[in-house]
Design a protein around this motif. Structure first.
Motif, mmCIF file in Angstrom:
data_model
loop_
_atom_site.group_PDB
_atom_site.id
_atom_site.type_symbol
_atom_site.label_atom_id
_atom_site.label_comp_id
_atom_site.label_asym_id
_atom_site.label_seq_id
_atom_site.Cartn_x
_atom_site.Cartn_y
_atom_site.Cartn_z
ATOM 1 N N THR A 228 0.811 -1.212 0.000
ATOM 2 C CA THR A 228 0.000 0.000 0.000
ATOM 3 C C THR A 228 0.849 1.269 0.000
ATOM 4 O O THR A 228 0.356 2.351 0.309
ATOM 5 C CB THR A 228 -0.939 0.029 1.220
ATOM 6 O OG1 THR A 228 -0.156 -0.029 2.423
ATOM 7 C CG2 THR A 228 -1.900 -1.152 1.182
ATOM 8 N N GLY A 229 2.102 1.132 -0.349
ATOM 9 C CA GLY A 229 2.976 2.291 -0.411
ATOM 10 C C GLY A 229 4.356 1.902 -0.903
ATOM 11 O O GLY A 229 4.584 0.757 -1.313
ATOM 12 N N HIS A 433 9.001 8.556 0.586
ATOM 13 C CA HIS A 433 8.294 7.387 1.122
ATOM 14 C C HIS A 433 6.813 7.717 1.263
ATOM 15 O O HIS A 433 6.425 8.868 1.475
ATOM 16 C CB HIS A 433 8.885 6.963 2.470
ATOM 17 C CG HIS A 433 8.759 8.003 3.554
ATOM 18 N ND1 HIS A 433 7.642 8.116 4.352
ATOM 19 C CD2 HIS A 433 9.612 8.974 3.981
ATOM 20 C CE1 HIS A 433 7.810 9.094 5.221
ATOM 21 N NE2 HIS A 433 9.009 9.645 5.010
ATOM 22 N N ASN A 434 5.977 6.701 1.131
ATOM 23 C CA ASN A 434 4.538 6.900 1.324
ATOM 24 C C ASN A 434 3.860 5.575 1.614
ATOM 25 O O ASN A 434 4.381 4.500 1.287
ATOM 26 C CB ASN A 434 3.905 7.562 0.089
ATOM 27 C CG ASN A 434 4.054 6.730 -1.176
ATOM 28 O OD1 ASN A 434 3.537 5.625 -1.285
ATOM 29 N ND2 ASN A 434 4.772 7.266 -2.169
ATOM 30 N N THR A 435 2.716 5.648 2.240
ATOM 31 C CA THR A 435 1.863 4.484 2.425
ATOM 32 C C THR A 435 0.457 4.976 2.738
ATOM 33 O O THR A 435 0.250 6.161 3.048
ATOM 34 C CB THR A 435 2.382 3.559 3.543
ATOM 35 O OG1 THR A 435 1.691 2.305 3.478
ATOM 36 C CG2 THR A 435 2.187 4.174 4.928
ATOM 37 N N LEU A 480 4.153 9.626 -6.453
ATOM 38 C CA LEU A 480 2.736 9.918 -6.584
ATOM 39 C C LEU A 480 2.156 10.588 -5.345
ATOM 40 O O LEU A 480 1.154 11.293 -5.414
ATOM 41 C CB LEU A 480 1.964 8.633 -6.900
ATOM 42 C CG LEU A 480 2.304 8.007 -8.252
ATOM 43 C CD1 LEU A 480 1.583 6.687 -8.440
ATOM 44 C CD2 LEU A 480 1.967 8.962 -9.393
ATOM 45 N N THR A 481 2.763 10.337 -4.201
ATOM 46 C CA THR A 481 2.360 11.007 -2.969
ATOM 47 C C THR A 481 3.557 10.994 -2.035
ATOM 48 O O THR A 481 4.480 10.193 -2.211
ATOM 49 C CB THR A 481 1.131 10.328 -2.321
ATOM 50 O OG1 THR A 481 0.700 11.085 -1.196
ATOM 51 C CG2 THR A 481 1.444 8.911 -1.888
ATOM 52 N N ILE A 482 3.565 11.879 -1.067
ATOM 53 C CA ILE A 482 4.722 12.023 -0.193
ATOM 54 C C ILE A 482 4.245 12.221 1.241
ATOM 55 O O ILE A 482 3.367 13.036 1.509
ATOM 56 C CB ILE A 482 5.619 13.187 -0.663
ATOM 57 C CG1 ILE A 482 6.824 13.358 0.254
ATOM 58 C CG2 ILE A 482 4.854 14.472 -0.807
ATOM 59 C CD1 ILE A 482 7.848 14.338 -0.302
ATOM 60 N N ASP A 483 4.828 11.445 2.149
ATOM 61 C CA ASP A 483 4.426 11.513 3.558
ATOM 62 C C ASP A 483 5.291 12.453 4.385
ATOM 63 O O ASP A 483 4.922 12.805 5.509
ATOM 64 C CB ASP A 483 4.462 10.117 4.189
ATOM 65 C CG ASP A 483 3.310 9.236 3.721
ATOM 66 O OD1 ASP A 483 2.378 9.774 3.090
ATOM 67 O OD2 ASP A 483 3.340 8.020 3.978
ATOM 68 N N LEU A 513 -1.095 16.402 -5.711
ATOM 69 C CA LEU A 513 -1.741 15.242 -6.324
ATOM 70 C C LEU A 513 -2.135 14.217 -5.263
ATOM 71 O O LEU A 513 -3.256 13.722 -5.245
ATOM 72 C CB LEU A 513 -0.806 14.601 -7.353
ATOM 73 C CG LEU A 513 -0.709 15.284 -8.705
ATOM 74 C CD1 LEU A 513 0.428 14.689 -9.532
ATOM 75 C CD2 LEU A 513 -2.025 15.176 -9.478
ATOM 76 N N ALA A 514 -1.190 13.866 -4.412
ATOM 77 C CA ALA A 514 -1.437 12.940 -3.287
ATOM 78 C C ALA A 514 -2.219 11.704 -3.725
ATOM 79 O O ALA A 514 -3.271 11.388 -3.177
ATOM 80 C CB ALA A 514 -2.159 13.677 -2.161
ATOM 81 N N ILE A 515 -1.685 10.986 -4.709
ATOM 82 C CA ILE A 515 -2.354 9.781 -5.222
ATOM 83 C C ILE A 515 -1.859 8.575 -4.432
ATOM 84 O O ILE A 515 -0.681 8.214 -4.524
ATOM 85 C CB ILE A 515 -2.064 9.571 -6.716
ATOM 86 C CG1 ILE A 515 -2.449 10.810 -7.523
ATOM 87 C CG2 ILE A 515 -2.802 8.346 -7.233
ATOM 88 C CD1 ILE A 515 -2.035 10.745 -8.990
ATOM 89 N N PRO A 516 -2.715 7.931 -3.637
ATOM 90 C CA PRO A 516 -2.275 6.730 -2.914
ATOM 91 C C PRO A 516 -1.704 5.701 -3.884
ATOM 92 O O PRO A 516 -2.251 5.478 -4.969
ATOM 93 C CB PRO A 516 -3.567 6.219 -2.258
ATOM 94 C CG PRO A 516 -4.432 7.449 -2.140
ATOM 95 C CD PRO A 516 -4.122 8.259 -3.362
ATOM 96 N N ALA A 517 -0.593 5.086 -3.492
ATOM 97 C CA ALA A 517 0.171 4.236 -4.412
ATOM 98 C C ALA A 517 0.150 2.783 -3.947
ATOM 99 O O ALA A 517 0.721 2.451 -2.904
ATOM 100 C CB ALA A 517 1.604 4.738 -4.512
#
Length: 557
Positions: A228-229, A433-435, A480-483, A513-517
């Motif tokens: 999920t990230g 990093h993202n999740t 696509l998104t950044i935490d 954009l904050a598109i969950p990846a």
């Protein structure tokens, strides 16, 4: 045979054929021609859909900025027509591969799956590889696993959905990007198209699915992992300055190479540097480069050295990472000084010499601190000096890690620092990093629906699935998104020389954009190895159904 079986067989065979075709195009990263050829093939494949013959403007070609190899992204938008909805699912994959030197004498067959497997059958292989080859369930070849099979799955599913636009609402957006295997500039440039479509078409990006490969995490692991990230990646660099000496007076110096070696001993593969988030851990740092900066042979010890590491991140703030790395550098400098004195003391004892310890004022700085120190020492325009270094290096095609090193060295000279020191800075590439955060209310609904979707499909398929938070192999999903919060981003930028030129990641655009990846992925083994292979029964037979099931769950059918 029922209709579902017929459909699955048709999809399986088309995905297999298309994967072999994509593998046959040698789209090795940074060679240019192959990456252009595969993009052209994908564009031609899409334009042959009756849907895109009717809507040709919904295929978008984007040339990469300042790309000397002429590479480009291919986007395609399929609009559901059942009812009006702006909800959109992005399906994205990279179209480049790593090189084929690892194949050795088989390199000329690396892009011909059938011929390669014939040649492999003649070799002395490990028991596992031999069993997989003989099973007939695996397709071998460069890119078969990472990730042309994943691209083929998306393309064939896109054709299937394009014939059924009256059955769903919302949109399916396809994105095929080069340059994933090093600097990710395909996806980074592609953020402009994603932003333009969001504004022009009013798209509401629900999430993105990447089809980058998944693999066993331990021997005989049959679990299909859903991520999920994406793990984050930093490239922390150290410029080390010591004190030179003639080898005839070896104890009178402070060898920068010793500091570099000690810093590697402290950091490399050290699990104390693993970043934990909700019981998932990154791999520890790995050293990627070490060298002294002597230009030629002489009998003088090295006065300066340069090293950098791969550093994975799940959740730790940049300032905490900087603190940990600078603490390691201080420890390395202190350990070298102690070692010099211990060895000198032993030498004095065996030589009958009076012992007097060497004492140095050791110093560790961040790039930001070094810049401030130099600025306070210099009356002129430091930014002009650094800009000139940058321009000259870019004109000479200097490696993007060496350019910030040269800038750091210049600042070090201006600052007039003479004592043994280490300077920490960051260089390209940087992967955020993202999740999807289950514990955060605004993201919980998506996580819960995705989890329910996977659980339902587990029952349908009979496969064993497990949801993990971070895809550990670096991927375009990072962009696509950044935490990272604003404070972390600010700490990074202050210590990343010429970020906007050398690695222009549009951080604000990513934030907006904050598109969950999410990563589903074809199941395979040995990516980036000459035994790379994809497991076809799952990848071509089950995975397409999982993606279809997910799309149907989130877009109104």
């Amino acid at each position: 045979m029922n209709n579902i079986q017929e459909k699955n067989n048709d999809l399986y065979n088309e995905i297999l054929t298309l994967t072999k075709k994509l593998v046959s195009i040698p789209s090795v990263n940074s060679t240019g021609e192959g990456e252009r050829e595969i993009a052209a093939y994908i564009e031609t494949y899409l334009r042959a859909f009756p849907y895109f013959e009717k809507h040709p403007d919904q295929i978008i070609i984007q040339n990469l900025k300042n790309d000397k190899l002429g590479r480009y992204n291919v986007f395609a938008l399929i609009k559901g027509e059942k009812s009006i909805s702006q909800d959109t699912i992005l399906l994205h994959g990279h179209i480049d591969t790593v090189g084929v030197d690892d194949y050795g004498l088989l390199s000329k067959f690396a892009f011909n799956a059938e011929k390669l497997m014939e040649k492999l059958s003649e070799l002395d292989l490990s028991d596992e590889v031999r069993a997989d080859l003989n099973s007939g369930d695996y397709l071998f070849g460069r890119g078969a696993c990472d990730m042309k099979s994943g691209d083929a799955v998306f393309l064939v599913l896109a054709k299937w959905f394009s014939k059924r636009v009256n059955e769903f609402s919302g949109n399916i957006l396809l994105s095929f990007n080069p340059v994933e295997e090093n600097l990710h500039t395909g996806m980074i440039d592609g953020l402009e198209v994603l932003t333009e479509l969001k504004e022009k078409e009013g798209l509401n990006y629900l999430f993105a699915i990447n089809n980058d490969y998944i693999c066993p995490l331990y021997p005989n692991d049959k679990t299909r992992y859903v991520y999920t990230g994406a793990v984050g990646k930093l490239l922390p660099c150290f410029y080390i300055n010591g004190k030179e000496t003639h080898v005839g007076q070896c104890f009178e110096g402070f060898d920068a190479s010793m500091v570099a070696a000690e810093l590697i001993r402290i950091i490399n593969l050290n699990c104390d540097f693993c970043d934990e988030y909700r019981n998932e851990y990154t791999l520890p740092p790995s050293v990627l480069k070490i060298k002294d900066l002597k230009m030629s042979y002489n009998v003088q010890t090295a006065v300066s050295a340069f090293i950098y590491f791969n550093y994975f991140v799940h959740n730790t703030s940049m300032q905490d990472i900087i603190n940990k790395l600078t603490a390691a550098a201080k420890q390395a400098l202190n350990n070298v000084q102690s070692n010099i004195n211990e060895q000198y003391k032993a030498f004095c004892k065996i030589s009958g010499i009076d012992y007097q310890p060497f004492e140095y004022e050791l110093q560790v700085l961040t790039y930001d601190e070094l810049y401030t120190t130099a600025q306070n020492k210099y009356d002129g325009d430091i930014s002009k000096i650094l800009d000139d270094i940058l321009a000259d290096c870019l004109a000479d095609n200097t490696d993007k890690r060496e350019i910030p090193l040269k800038m750091t060295q210049k600042l070090f000279d201006i600052a007039g620092i003479k004592n043994p020191s280490a300077v920490l800075f960051f260089a390209a590439p940087y992967c955020p990093h993202n999740t999807i955060h289950e514990e955060k209310p605004q993201q919980n609904a998506l996580y819960t629906k995705l989890k329910n979707t996977i659980n339902e499909f587990t029952i349908i398929s009979g496969e064993k699935y497990e949801i993990k938070q971070f895809f550990q192999s670096l991927s375009d999903s990072s962009y696509l998104t950044i935490d990272d919060d604003d404070a972390s981003i600010d700490s990074l930028l202050k210590n990343f020389p010429a970020f906007s030129i050398l690695h222009p990641v549009p951080l604000k655009k990513i934030k907006n954009l904050a598109i969950p990846a999410i990563n589903y992925g074809c199941f395979g083994k040995d990516a980036h190895k000459w035994t790379e292979r994809v497991y076809m029964p799952y990848s071509f037979g089950v995975l397409p159904n999982l993606i279809e099931y997910t799309i149907k769950k989130f877009l109104i059918f």
